[in-house]
Write an enzyme that holds these catalytic residues in place. Structure first.
Site, PDB file in Angstrom:
ATOM      1  N   HIS A   1      -6.568  -7.434  13.269  1.00 15.72           N
ATOM      2  CA  HIS A   1      -5.330  -6.562  13.044  1.00 15.72           C
ATOM      3  C   HIS A   1      -4.882  -6.290  14.413  1.00 15.72           C
ATOM      4  O   HIS A   1      -5.773  -5.855  15.177  1.00 15.72           O
ATOM      5  CB  HIS A   1      -5.510  -5.469  12.230  1.00 15.72           C
ATOM      6  CG  HIS A   1      -4.165  -4.507  12.047  1.00 15.72           C
ATOM      7  ND1 HIS A   1      -3.256  -5.163  11.375  1.00 15.72           N
ATOM      8  CD2 HIS A   1      -4.164  -3.275  12.013  1.00 15.72           C
ATOM      9  CE1 HIS A   1      -2.227  -4.005  11.203  1.00 15.72           C
ATOM     10  NE2 HIS A   1      -2.675  -2.933  11.687  1.00 15.72           N
TER      11      HIS A   1
ATOM     12  N   ARG B   1       0.727 -10.812   6.836  1.00 13.25           N
ATOM     13  CA  ARG B   1       0.601  -9.383   6.031  1.00 13.25           C
ATOM     14  C   ARG B   1       1.653  -8.924   6.372  1.00 13.25           C
ATOM     15  O   ARG B   1       2.116  -7.997   7.366  1.00 13.25           O
ATOM     16  CB  ARG B   1      -0.787  -8.648   6.207  1.00 13.25           C
ATOM     17  CG  ARG B   1      -2.004  -9.451   6.054  1.00 13.25           C
ATOM     18  CD  ARG B   1      -3.187  -8.559   6.358  1.00 13.25           C
ATOM     19  NE  ARG B   1      -3.151  -7.931   7.509  1.00 13.25           N
ATOM     20  CZ  ARG B   1      -3.838  -8.384   8.747  1.00 13.25           C
ATOM     21  NH1 ARG B   1      -4.135  -9.632   8.795  1.00 13.25           N
ATOM     22  NH2 ARG B   1      -3.600  -7.840  10.011  1.00 13.25           N
TER      23      ARG B   1
ATOM     24  N   LYS C   1       0.885  -1.134   0.013  1.00 10.49           N
ATOM     25  CA  LYS C   1       0.203  -0.088  -0.049  1.00 10.49           C
ATOM     26  C   LYS C   1       0.892   1.318  -0.073  1.00 10.49           C
ATOM     27  O   LYS C   1       1.945   1.094   0.297  1.00 10.49           O
ATOM     28  CB  LYS C   1      -0.749   0.117   1.136  1.00 10.49           C
ATOM     29  CG  LYS C   1      -0.041   0.105   2.594  1.00 10.49           C
ATOM     30  CD  LYS C   1      -1.019  -0.228   3.619  1.00 10.49           C
ATOM     31  CE  LYS C   1      -0.304  -0.191   4.995  1.00 10.49           C
ATOM     32  NZ  LYS C   1      -1.351  -0.669   6.127  1.00 10.49           N
TER      33      LYS C   1
ATOM     34  N   ASP D   1      12.576  23.694  -2.126  1.00 13.87           N
ATOM     35  CA  ASP D   1      13.294  23.034  -2.699  1.00 13.87           C
ATOM     36  C   ASP D   1      14.840  22.947  -2.633  1.00 13.87           C
ATOM     37  O   ASP D   1      15.400  22.098  -3.587  1.00 13.87           O
ATOM     38  CB  ASP D   1      13.145  23.804  -4.250  1.00 13.87           C
ATOM     39  CG  ASP D   1      11.686  24.139  -4.621  1.00 13.87           C
ATOM     40  OD1 ASP D   1      10.705  23.324  -4.778  1.00 13.87           O
ATOM     41  OD2 ASP D   1      11.496  25.351  -4.783  1.00 13.87           O
TER      42      ASP D   1
ATOM     43  N   TYR E   1      15.773  31.504   4.942  1.00  4.92           N
ATOM     44  CA  TYR E   1      14.385  32.542   5.589  1.00  4.92           C
ATOM     45  C   TYR E   1      14.376  32.588   6.843  1.00  4.92           C
ATOM     46  O   TYR E   1      14.779  31.648   7.586  1.00  4.92           O
ATOM     47  CB  TYR E   1      13.311  31.622   4.911  1.00  4.92           C
ATOM     48  CG  TYR E   1      12.654  31.532   3.546  1.00  4.92           C
ATOM     49  CD1 TYR E   1      12.464  32.720   2.906  1.00  4.92           C
ATOM     50  CD2 TYR E   1      12.871  30.269   2.939  1.00  4.92           C
ATOM     51  CE1 TYR E   1      12.160  32.687   1.352  1.00  4.92           C
ATOM     52  CE2 TYR E   1      12.338  30.343   1.601  1.00  4.92           C
ATOM     53  CZ  TYR E   1      12.124  31.392   0.892  1.00  4.92           C
ATOM     54  OH  TYR E   1      11.746  31.319  -0.400  1.00  4.92           O
TER      55      TYR E   1
ATOM     56  N   CYS F   1      13.927  25.097   2.635  1.00  3.97           N
ATOM     57  CA  CYS F   1      13.056  25.598   1.962  1.00  3.97           C
ATOM     58  C   CYS F   1      12.228  24.499   1.001  1.00  3.97           C
ATOM     59  O   CYS F   1      12.442  23.621   1.108  1.00  3.97           O
ATOM     60  CB  CYS F   1      13.611  26.583   0.838  1.00  3.97           C
ATOM     61  SG  CYS F   1      15.100  27.591   1.355  1.00  3.97           S
TER      62      CYS F   1
ATOM     63  N   ARG G   1     -10.629  -0.187  14.948  1.00  4.13           N
ATOM     64  CA  ARG G   1     -10.812   0.582  13.798  1.00  4.13           C
ATOM     65  C   ARG G   1     -11.923   0.473  12.797  1.00  4.13           C
ATOM     66  O   ARG G   1     -13.089   0.818  12.669  1.00  4.13           O
ATOM     67  CB  ARG G   1      -9.521   0.536  12.867  1.00  4.13           C
ATOM     68  CG  ARG G   1      -8.961   1.450  11.694  1.00  4.13           C
ATOM     69  CD  ARG G   1      -7.666   1.486  11.420  1.00  4.13           C
ATOM     70  NE  ARG G   1      -7.033   0.316  10.930  1.00  4.13           N
ATOM     71  CZ  ARG G   1      -5.908   0.033  10.451  1.00  4.13           C
ATOM     72  NH1 ARG G   1      -5.060   1.225  10.648  1.00  4.13           N
ATOM     73  NH2 ARG G   1      -5.635  -1.076  10.017  1.00  4.13           N
TER      74      ARG G   1
HETATM   75  C1  LIG Z   1      -0.688  -1.638   6.800  1.00  2.00           C
HETATM   76  C2  LIG Z   1      -1.114  -2.964   7.262  1.00  2.00           C
HETATM   77  C3  LIG Z   1      -0.545  -4.121   7.633  1.00  2.00           C
HETATM   78  C4  LIG Z   1       1.209  -4.116   7.518  1.00  2.00           C
HETATM   79  O1  LIG Z   1       1.621  -3.883   8.765  1.00  2.00           O
HETATM   80  P1  LIG Z   1       3.023  -3.532   9.023  1.00  2.00           P
HETATM   81  O2  LIG Z   1       3.225  -3.262  10.377  1.00  2.00           O
HETATM   82  O3  LIG Z   1       3.609  -2.578   7.922  1.00  2.00           O
HETATM   83  O4  LIG Z   1       3.711  -5.191   8.822  1.00  2.00           O
HETATM   84  C5  LIG Z   1      -1.122  -5.035   7.886  1.00  2.00           C
HETATM   85  N1  LIG Z   1      -2.510  -5.418   8.368  1.00  2.00           N
HETATM   86  C6  LIG Z   1      -3.168  -4.162   7.979  1.00  2.00           C
HETATM   87  C7  LIG Z   1      -4.633  -4.344   8.084  1.00  2.00           C
HETATM   88  C8  LIG Z   1      -2.748  -3.108   7.514  1.00  2.00           C
HETATM   89  O5  LIG Z   1      -3.328  -2.022   7.377  1.00  2.00           O
END
Ligand SMILES: *Cc1c(COP(=O)(O)O)cnc(C)c1O
Length: 387
Positions: A167, A223, A41, A317, A269, A315, A137
């Site tokens: 998660h 994941r 992602k 750039d 600046y 700055c 979430r």
């Molecule tokens: C981003 C994400 C992950 C990956 O997590 P890491 O800590 O980067 O390994 C896994 N599961 C879900 C639902 C996520 O949104």
């Protein structure tokens, strides 16, 4: 091999061999039947989604996970025919498109399924049901919600429940009480699920932290995000070092102007920095529009294998550094990475900004070209602005 051209002296390097190494190291720890979904992602956490996805699959990942349908579509269009999962919210009206492209979507609302079922869906729609076991979430929290979702899935032949997942909120903490509590809530929901659902589904729970620290507790797949890129999810996990990681990302530029400035002169600046004596000041063609934000004033960069501080405001750039001597225009400057025996790590930049490693490569903007290497050899370059 031809490289997309770019015409500036600042670039990020992504060492694809590191991605390969990190996936293989995780594989060694996991049980042989646990598969890996590479999380790409946010344009591969700023590294480049397509290049990382390609390397991850070659290294043995079984699928790709992203946050948005747009990200998944981009990967399909680029020719990836592996399993693709959208872990975030997809609009019910986009269900037909996800089905057509064989992209699995995350579901957790009865209403969503009802609205999706009213569309004309061309092919079976792959679903991953999300259980909120403590992240707070997205996801269902009760067996009643689960039953309602399962009824919808059962009534609509076009829906295919492929997997169930959750998660973890604290898998990277020293303290594992909350992690274990989440596991327990998962098991409670699971024992109900087992009674009411007899078809085959897969389960996945672990992110990088959980999969590296508790590999034996992982389910059908993990994941794998931040640590595939060679970064530890937290300082606790970094100290534990459950697997040896190799960072893929580095950031470089070149001196484009070097001048001697006499004492008592101001730089940039707001005139926030004043020279104390005759000083060599170097200008670097990278700024906050590239993601090198103003809060990095005072941070070091490497020139000639030595640390030199950023002086004055950054700055849009460009920014300035104080050099220990005169250097020729064109001298390489390393903002993240190694020069001789010195190294500025993503962790150091994250600490300086009082944030987490995840944010650093993500914040390097699309104006900075990405150069891809394998074992130190350049294999490809991509200017994200133009591709
Ligand atoms: C981003 C994400 C992950 C990956 O997590 P890491 O800590 O980067 O390994 C896994 N599961 C879900 C639902 C996520 O949104």
């Amino acid at each position: 091999m031809s490289f997309a051209p770019f015409y500036r002296d600042s670039w990020a390097e992504v060492e694809l061999s590191a991605i390969d190494h990190n996936i293989k190291e995780l594989q060694k720890r996991l049980q042989p039947e646990t598969k890996i979904y590479a999380v790409v992602k946010a344009n591969g956490y700023g590294h480049g989604d397509i290049e990382v996805a390609d390397q991850a699959l070659k290294a043995g990942a079984s699928g790709l996970a992203v946050a948005l349908l747009d990200e998944a579509l981009r990967l399909r269009e680029a020719g990836f025919d592996c399993p693709l999962l959208v872990m975030g919210w997809t609009r019910p009206e986009d269900a037909p498109l996800a089905a057509e492209k064989e992209i699995a979507v995350t579901v957790f609302q009865e209403d969503w399924l009802r609205q999706a079922s009213e569309q004309s869906i061309p092919k079976p729609l792959k679903l991953h049901m999300k259980w909120d076991t403590g992240m707070g979430r997205i996801g269902i929290r009760t067996t009643e919600e689960m039953d309602a979702l399962l009824r919808q899935i059962e009534q609509n032949a076009i829906f295919r429940l492929e997997a169930v997942f959750t998660h973890f909120a604290t898998a990277d903490d020293e303290e594992s009480d909350y992690y274990l509590e989440q596991e327990q809530r998962f098991e409670n929901l699971f024992s109900h699920f087992e009674r009411v659902w007899t078809k085959d589904v897969e389960f996945h729970t672990g992110n990088s932290a959980a999969s590296m620290r508790f590999p034996e507790r992982m389910k059908h797949f993990v994941r794998f995000g931040i640590s595939m890129y060679g970064l530890y999810p937290s300082s606790v996990v970094k100290e534990e070092r459950p697997i040896p990681l190799s960072p893929a990302f580095s950031l470089h530029s070149r001196l484009i102007h070097v001048k001697k400035v006499e004492a008592n002169q101001s730089i940039s600046y707001g005139a926030t920095y004043t020279t104390e004596q005759d000083e060599w000041i170097g200008t670097i063609p990278l700024g906050y529009a590239d993601g090198w934000i103003r809060k990095l004033q005072g941070m070091d960069v490497l020139v000639d294998g030595k640390r030199h501080p950023i002086v004055g405001r950054i700055c849009m750039d460009q920014f300035m550094i104080r050099l220990d001597q005169e250097y020729p225009v064109g001298t390489k400057v390393t903002l993240i990475g190694k020069q001789e025996d010195q190294e500025i790590t993503v962790d150091e930049v994250a600490d300086y900004l009082d944030t987490i490693t995840y944010e650093i490569p993500c914040m390097i903007s699309s104006r900075v070209p990405r150069m891809y290497k394998k074992q130190g050899e350049q294999v490809k370059a991509r200017h994200l602005l133009f591709s």
